[in-house]
Write a protein that holds these residues in place. Structure first.
Motif, mmCIF file in Angstrom:
data_model
loop_
_atom_site.group_PDB
_atom_site.id
_atom_site.type_symbol
_atom_site.label_atom_id
_atom_site.label_comp_id
_atom_site.label_asym_id
_atom_site.label_seq_id
_atom_site.Cartn_x
_atom_site.Cartn_y
_atom_site.Cartn_z
ATOM 1 N N UNK A 144 -5.120 11.078 -3.131
ATOM 2 C CA UNK A 144 -4.983 10.361 -3.544
ATOM 3 C C UNK A 144 -4.851 10.341 -4.483
ATOM 4 N N UNK A 145 -5.618 9.060 -5.276
ATOM 5 C CA UNK A 145 -6.573 8.579 -6.702
ATOM 6 C C UNK A 145 -6.777 9.615 -6.418
ATOM 7 N N UNK A 146 -6.894 10.600 -7.098
ATOM 8 C CA UNK A 146 -6.768 11.743 -7.708
ATOM 9 C C UNK A 146 -6.000 12.525 -8.176
ATOM 10 N N UNK A 147 -5.360 12.390 -7.480
ATOM 11 C CA UNK A 147 -4.095 13.349 -7.644
ATOM 12 C C UNK A 147 -3.032 12.347 -8.839
ATOM 13 N N UNK A 148 -2.921 10.918 -8.202
ATOM 14 C CA UNK A 148 -1.784 10.243 -8.916
ATOM 15 C C UNK A 148 -2.630 9.617 -10.712
ATOM 16 N N UNK A 149 -4.135 10.190 -10.503
ATOM 17 C CA UNK A 149 -4.602 9.592 -11.419
ATOM 18 C C UNK A 149 -3.651 11.129 -12.668
ATOM 19 N N UNK A 150 -2.939 11.517 -12.379
ATOM 20 C CA UNK A 150 -2.190 12.035 -13.426
ATOM 21 C C UNK A 150 -1.048 11.564 -13.503
ATOM 22 N N UNK A 151 -1.058 11.510 -14.724
ATOM 23 C CA UNK A 151 0.617 10.873 -14.965
ATOM 24 C C UNK A 151 1.722 11.253 -15.129
ATOM 25 N N UNK A 152 1.655 12.247 -14.719
ATOM 26 C CA UNK A 152 2.846 13.479 -14.890
ATOM 27 C C UNK A 152 3.234 13.479 -13.155
ATOM 28 N N UNK A 153 2.543 13.368 -12.328
ATOM 29 C CA UNK A 153 3.051 13.152 -10.723
ATOM 30 C C UNK A 153 3.154 11.979 -10.387
ATOM 31 N N UNK A 154 4.581 12.158 -9.756
ATOM 32 C CA UNK A 154 5.355 10.981 -8.705
ATOM 33 C C UNK A 154 5.451 11.254 -7.255
ATOM 34 N N UNK A 155 5.332 12.187 -7.119
ATOM 35 C CA UNK A 155 5.048 12.321 -5.516
ATOM 36 C C UNK A 155 3.678 13.381 -4.958
ATOM 37 N N UNK A 156 2.853 13.095 -3.940
ATOM 38 C CA UNK A 156 2.223 13.857 -3.392
ATOM 39 C C UNK A 156 2.671 14.362 -1.752
ATOM 40 N N UNK A 157 1.807 15.015 -1.054
ATOM 41 C CA UNK A 157 1.855 16.185 0.144
ATOM 42 C C UNK A 157 0.762 16.882 0.866
ATOM 43 N N UNK A 158 0.365 16.960 1.612
ATOM 44 C CA UNK A 158 -1.018 17.550 1.966
ATOM 45 C C UNK A 158 -0.270 18.116 2.980
#
Length: 275
Positions: A111-125
């Protein structure tokens, strides 16, 4: 607050109502992470069982882990309880799971890796159904299924999955007063969040290795109750005046797998009782 690696801090929020059978294993999975969570918040919603007591026990057993027990007693229901926890959290990213979720040890790290991209606002898996047979095969099937739905419905609505999702805290604050309260309990609350994020053109990313285990106990529902649950997809989109044929795909898929999956679960439980 950011982590020492420069990645954003991740809070884990767990709404809970009478979850004494599963809350301990959920918390232990949240504790045993390759990258520690900024905080682990359980929001108890008028539980009448031992949920709160067990949370306290686990917090004492793991004093180095920032486990917080909050109580939301004003309203009964998942949505007000979820909102209370998300708004109380202090991490830069808000992970939201269910009380029967078992996040993989690398979940916070992913999760932290994914949101290190500032363009990402939400994530799911994807999810691994831990009380079904052939679990790893089921995980691959779940992943393929979700990727197929996202591919077919591209640029329509990438939906979050409530048992395994995360949103940026700033994004949540933008929509917190817009998300539906659904007092008649008609919708999928996670799809509602997805729609409101889409209305703000927020980016939701699907992360194949952001894995959480969950129970397949929904298959124990009667066909009528299961159908009502699955058709929440349709009711959620109708409530937002969204009528796009491709968005019916999740409903059709989940209805199609009900009887085969139910039979497999029944066979698995029968074999378990005889061994």
């Amino acid at each position: 607050m950011a982590t020492v690696t420069g990645r954003p801090s991740v809070s884990i929020i767990i709404p809970a109502y009478n979850e004494e059978d599963v809350i301990r294993q959920c918390l232990e999975a949240a504790v045993y992470q390759t990258v520690p969570a900024h905080e682990i918040i359980v929001v108890d919603n008028r539980s009448t069982d031992a949920t709160a007591r067990i949370v306290g026990q686990v917090a004492r057993e793991f004093p180095e882990s920032p486990i917080r027990l909050l109580r939301q007693n004003e309203q009964q229901g998942l949505i007000p309880t979820r909102n209370y926890g998300l708004s109380a959290a202090t991490g830069r990213v808000l992970g939201r799971i269910d009380a029967d979720s078992l996040v993989e040890p690398t979940w916070v790290e992913r999760v932290a890796e994914t949101f290190s991209d500032p363009a990402v606002d939400g994530a799911t898996g994807p999810v691994l159904y831990y009380d079904m047979p052939l679990r790893r095969f089921g995980l691959k099937a779940d992943d393929r299924l979700r990727q197929l739905v996202l591919k077919v419905a591209y640029r329509q609505y990438h939906f979050l999955f409530g048992s395994n999702m995360a949103v940026r805290a700033d994004a949540w604050r933008r929509i917190a007063h817009e998300v539906c309260r659904d007092e008649q309990d008609q919708m999928h609350e996670d799809i509602d969040v997805s729609v409101h994020m889409a209305q703000h053109e927020m980016l939701i990313r699907y992360v194949p290795d952001m894995i959480a285990g969950m129970s397949a106990r929904r298959l124990e529902d009667s066909p009528k109750d299961y159908r009502y649950y699955v058709t929440r997809f349709d009711r959620t989109y109708r409530a937002h005046q969204i009528n796009k044929p491709l968005l019916k795909i999740p409903t059709l898929i989940f209805m199609a797998i009900y009887y085969p999956a139910k039979a497999l679960r029944y066979l698995h439980s029968g074999l378990a009782r005889t061994t």
